[in-house]
Design a protein around this motif. Structure first.
Motif, PDB file in Angstrom:
ATOM      1  N   LYS A  19       0.829  -1.201   0.000  1.00 61.61           N
ATOM      2  CA  LYS A  19       0.000   0.000   0.000  1.00 61.61           C
ATOM      3  C   LYS A  19       0.866   1.254   0.000  1.00 61.61           C
ATOM      4  CE  LYS A  19      -4.236  -1.015   2.382  1.00 61.61           C
ATOM      5  NZ  LYS A  19      -4.791  -1.061   3.729  1.00 61.61           N
ATOM      6  N   ILE A  20       1.867   1.258   0.863  1.00 57.93           N
ATOM      7  CA  ILE A  20       2.679   2.459   1.061  1.00 57.93           C
ATOM      8  C   ILE A  20       3.768   2.616  -0.011  1.00 57.93           C
ATOM      9  CG2 ILE A  20       4.243   3.605   2.707  1.00 57.93           C
ATOM     10  CD1 ILE A  20       2.528   2.314   4.933  1.00 57.93           C
ATOM     11  N   ARG A  21       4.229   1.503  -0.526  1.00 58.48           N
ATOM     12  CA  ARG A  21       5.288   1.490  -1.537  1.00 58.48           C
ATOM     13  C   ARG A  21       6.480   2.385  -1.161  1.00 58.48           C
ATOM     14  NH1 ARG A  21       4.149  -0.788  -6.244  1.00 58.48           N
ATOM     15  NH2 ARG A  21       2.024  -1.430  -6.643  1.00 58.48           N
ATOM     16  N   PRO A  22       7.181   2.028  -0.110  1.00 57.71           N
ATOM     17  CA  PRO A  22       8.336   2.847   0.281  1.00 57.71           C
ATOM     18  C   PRO A  22       9.479   2.698  -0.717  1.00 57.71           C
ATOM     19  CG  PRO A  22       8.242   0.869   1.611  1.00 57.71           C
ATOM     20  CD  PRO A  22       7.015   0.862   0.752  1.00 57.71           C
ATOM     21  N   ARG A  23      10.334   3.670  -0.745  1.00 54.99           N
ATOM     22  CA  ARG A  23      11.541   3.588  -1.565  1.00 54.99           C
ATOM     23  C   ARG A  23      12.553   2.715  -0.842  1.00 54.99           C
ATOM     24  NH1 ARG A  23      14.049   7.186  -5.374  1.00 54.99           N
ATOM     25  NH2 ARG A  23      16.042   6.958  -4.352  1.00 54.99           N
ATOM     26  N   VAL A  24      13.176   1.800  -1.547  1.00 58.78           N
ATOM     27  CA  VAL A  24      14.212   0.964  -0.942  1.00 58.78           C
ATOM     28  C   VAL A  24      15.518   1.220  -1.675  1.00 58.78           C
ATOM     29  CG1 VAL A  24      14.940  -1.374  -0.340  1.00 58.78           C
ATOM     30  CG2 VAL A  24      12.514  -0.822  -0.387  1.00 58.78           C
ATOM     31  N   GLU A  25      16.525   1.643  -0.919  1.00 56.09           N
ATOM     32  CA  GLU A  25      17.837   1.880  -1.525  1.00 56.09           C
ATOM     33  C   GLU A  25      18.801   0.809  -1.048  1.00 56.09           C
ATOM     34  OE1 GLU A  25      19.082   5.832  -0.574  1.00 56.09           O
ATOM     35  OE2 GLU A  25      17.530   6.742  -1.826  1.00 56.09           O
ATOM     36  N   PHE A  26      19.568   0.310  -1.985  1.00 57.04           N
ATOM     37  CA  PHE A  26      20.539  -0.735  -1.700  1.00 57.04           C
ATOM     38  C   PHE A  26      21.814  -0.097  -1.146  1.00 57.04           C
ATOM     39  CE2 PHE A  26      23.914  -3.603  -3.485  1.00 57.04           C
ATOM     40  CZ  PHE A  26      23.620  -4.687  -2.693  1.00 57.04           C
ATOM     41  N   GLY A  27      22.272  -0.580   0.001  1.00 57.27           N
ATOM     42  CA  GLY A  27      23.479  -0.003   0.604  1.00 57.27           C
ATOM     43  C   GLY A  27      24.578  -1.029   0.789  1.00 57.27           C
ATOM     44  N   GLY A  28      24.596  -2.065  -0.014  1.00 55.11           N
ATOM     45  CA  GLY A  28      25.554  -3.163   0.164  1.00 55.11           C
ATOM     46  C   GLY A  28      24.768  -4.394   0.560  1.00 55.11           C
ATOM     47  N   PHE A  29      25.289  -5.591   0.301  1.00 48.35           N
ATOM     48  CA  PHE A  29      24.508  -6.799   0.550  1.00 48.35           C
ATOM     49  C   PHE A  29      24.054  -6.885   2.008  1.00 48.35           C
ATOM     50  CE2 PHE A  29      23.862 -11.363   1.291  1.00 48.35           C
ATOM     51  CZ  PHE A  29      22.910 -11.580   0.324  1.00 48.35           C
ATOM     52  N   GLY A  30      22.737  -6.969   2.199  1.00 47.29           N
ATOM     53  CA  GLY A  30      22.179  -7.061   3.547  1.00 47.29           C
ATOM     54  C   GLY A  30      21.891  -5.717   4.199  1.00 47.29           C
ATOM     55  N   HIS A  31      22.248  -4.644   3.516  1.00 49.45           N
ATOM     56  CA  HIS A  31      22.027  -3.306   4.079  1.00 49.45           C
ATOM     57  C   HIS A  31      21.125  -2.492   3.156  1.00 49.45           C
ATOM     58  CE1 HIS A  31      25.115  -3.174   7.346  1.00 49.45           C
ATOM     59  NE2 HIS A  31      25.434  -4.294   6.719  1.00 49.45           N
ATOM     60  N   TYR A  32      20.057  -1.967   3.720  1.00 48.46           N
ATOM     61  CA  TYR A  32      19.100  -1.231   2.900  1.00 48.46           C
ATOM     62  C   TYR A  32      18.643   0.018   3.634  1.00 48.46           C
ATOM     63  CZ  TYR A  32      19.231  -5.813   0.920  1.00 48.46           C
ATOM     64  OH  TYR A  32      19.712  -6.975   0.391  1.00 48.46           O
ATOM     65  N   ARG A  33      18.259   1.007   2.844  1.00 46.82           N
ATOM     66  CA  ARG A  33      17.644   2.206   3.396  1.00 46.82           C
ATOM     67  C   ARG A  33      16.225   2.262   2.850  1.00 46.82           C
ATOM     68  NH1 ARG A  33      20.045   7.058   4.396  1.00 46.82           N
ATOM     69  NH2 ARG A  33      19.209   7.897   2.476  1.00 46.82           N
ATOM     70  N   VAL A  34      15.263   2.371   3.757  1.00 49.78           N
ATOM     71  CA  VAL A  34      13.866   2.335   3.347  1.00 49.78           C
ATOM     72  C   VAL A  34      13.182   3.609   3.817  1.00 49.78           C
ATOM     73  CG1 VAL A  34      11.705   1.014   3.439  1.00 49.78           C
ATOM     74  CG2 VAL A  34      13.891  -0.183   3.609  1.00 49.78           C
ATOM     75  N   SER A  35      12.436   4.244   2.911  1.00 50.60           N
ATOM     76  CA  SER A  35      11.759   5.485   3.275  1.00 50.60           C
ATOM     77  C   SER A  35      10.578   5.203   4.197  1.00 50.60           C
ATOM     78  CB  SER A  35      11.308   6.241   2.026  1.00 50.60           C
ATOM     79  OG  SER A  35      10.317   5.504   1.336  1.00 50.60           O
ATOM     80  N   GLY A  36      10.412   6.056   5.184  1.00 52.44           N
ATOM     81  CA  GLY A  36       9.315   5.902   6.134  1.00 52.44           C
ATOM     82  C   GLY A  36       8.673   7.251   6.389  1.00 52.44           C
ATOM     83  N   SER A  37       7.793   7.298   7.381  1.00 55.59           N
ATOM     84  CA  SER A  37       7.068   8.533   7.656  1.00 55.59           C
ATOM     85  C   SER A  37       7.999   9.652   8.124  1.00 55.59           C
ATOM     86  CB  SER A  37       5.979   8.279   8.695  1.00 55.59           C
ATOM     87  OG  SER A  37       6.538   7.661   9.829  1.00 55.59           O
ATOM     88  N   LYS A  38       9.116   9.278   8.738  1.00 57.52           N
ATOM     89  CA  LYS A  38      10.040  10.302   9.249  1.00 57.52           C
ATOM     90  C   LYS A  38      11.419  10.148   8.634  1.00 57.52           C
ATOM     91  CE  LYS A  38       7.528  11.005  13.486  1.00 57.52           C
ATOM     92  NZ  LYS A  38       7.224  10.315  14.730  1.00 57.52           N
ATOM     93  N   GLY A  39      11.448  10.053   7.316  1.00 58.94           N
ATOM     94  CA  GLY A  39      12.735   9.934   6.637  1.00 58.94           C
ATOM     95  C   GLY A  39      13.117   8.482   6.435  1.00 58.94           C
ATOM     96  N   PHE A  40      14.389   8.260   6.198  1.00 54.62           N
ATOM     97  CA  PHE A  40      14.831   6.908   5.879  1.00 54.62           C
ATOM     98  C   PHE A  40      15.202   6.111   7.125  1.00 54.62           C
ATOM     99  CE2 PHE A  40      15.138   8.552   1.628  1.00 54.62           C
ATOM    100  CZ  PHE A  40      14.960   7.428   0.827  1.00 54.62           C
TER     101      PHE A  40
END
Ligand SMILES: [Zn+2]
Length: 88
Positions: A19-40
């Motif tokens: 539903k929310i479809r957050p942005r997911v950024e790859f930061g190296g294998f096993g590490h991710y940055r995901v957008s949320g209500s208060k930033g990443f």
């Protein structure tokens, strides 16, 4: 942080992520940055020393051991990448 035991555990969080479809950024294998209500938020997927798959997210829900949609989003990417790794 929670221990990943099966996909059923993630169902609600996956539904929310769809539903929310957050942005997911790859930061190296096993590490991710995901957008949320208060930033990443940072999500780290790893195997611990006992061989359990653990997923940690920096959001408030995950601090309490809840399966958040950030973790579910990062995991869907992680699982795909892990499969690629195995077949590479
Ligand atoms: Zn989270």
């Amino acid at each position: 942080m929670f221990i990943l035991k099966g996909i059923e555990q993630l169902e609600k969080a996956i539904a929310k992520a769809k539903k929310i479809r957050p942005r997911v950024e790859f930061g190296g294998f096993g590490h991710y940055r995901v957008s949320g209500s208060k930033g990443f938020y940072t999500v780290v997927c790893r195997k611990d020393e006992r061989g359990y798959k653990t997923v940690a997210c920096t959001c408030k829900g995950a601090e309490k051991g809840l399966v958040c949609y950030h973790a579910a989003s990062a995991l869907s990417l992680h699982v795909g990448l892990a499969k690629q790794r195995l077949t590479a």
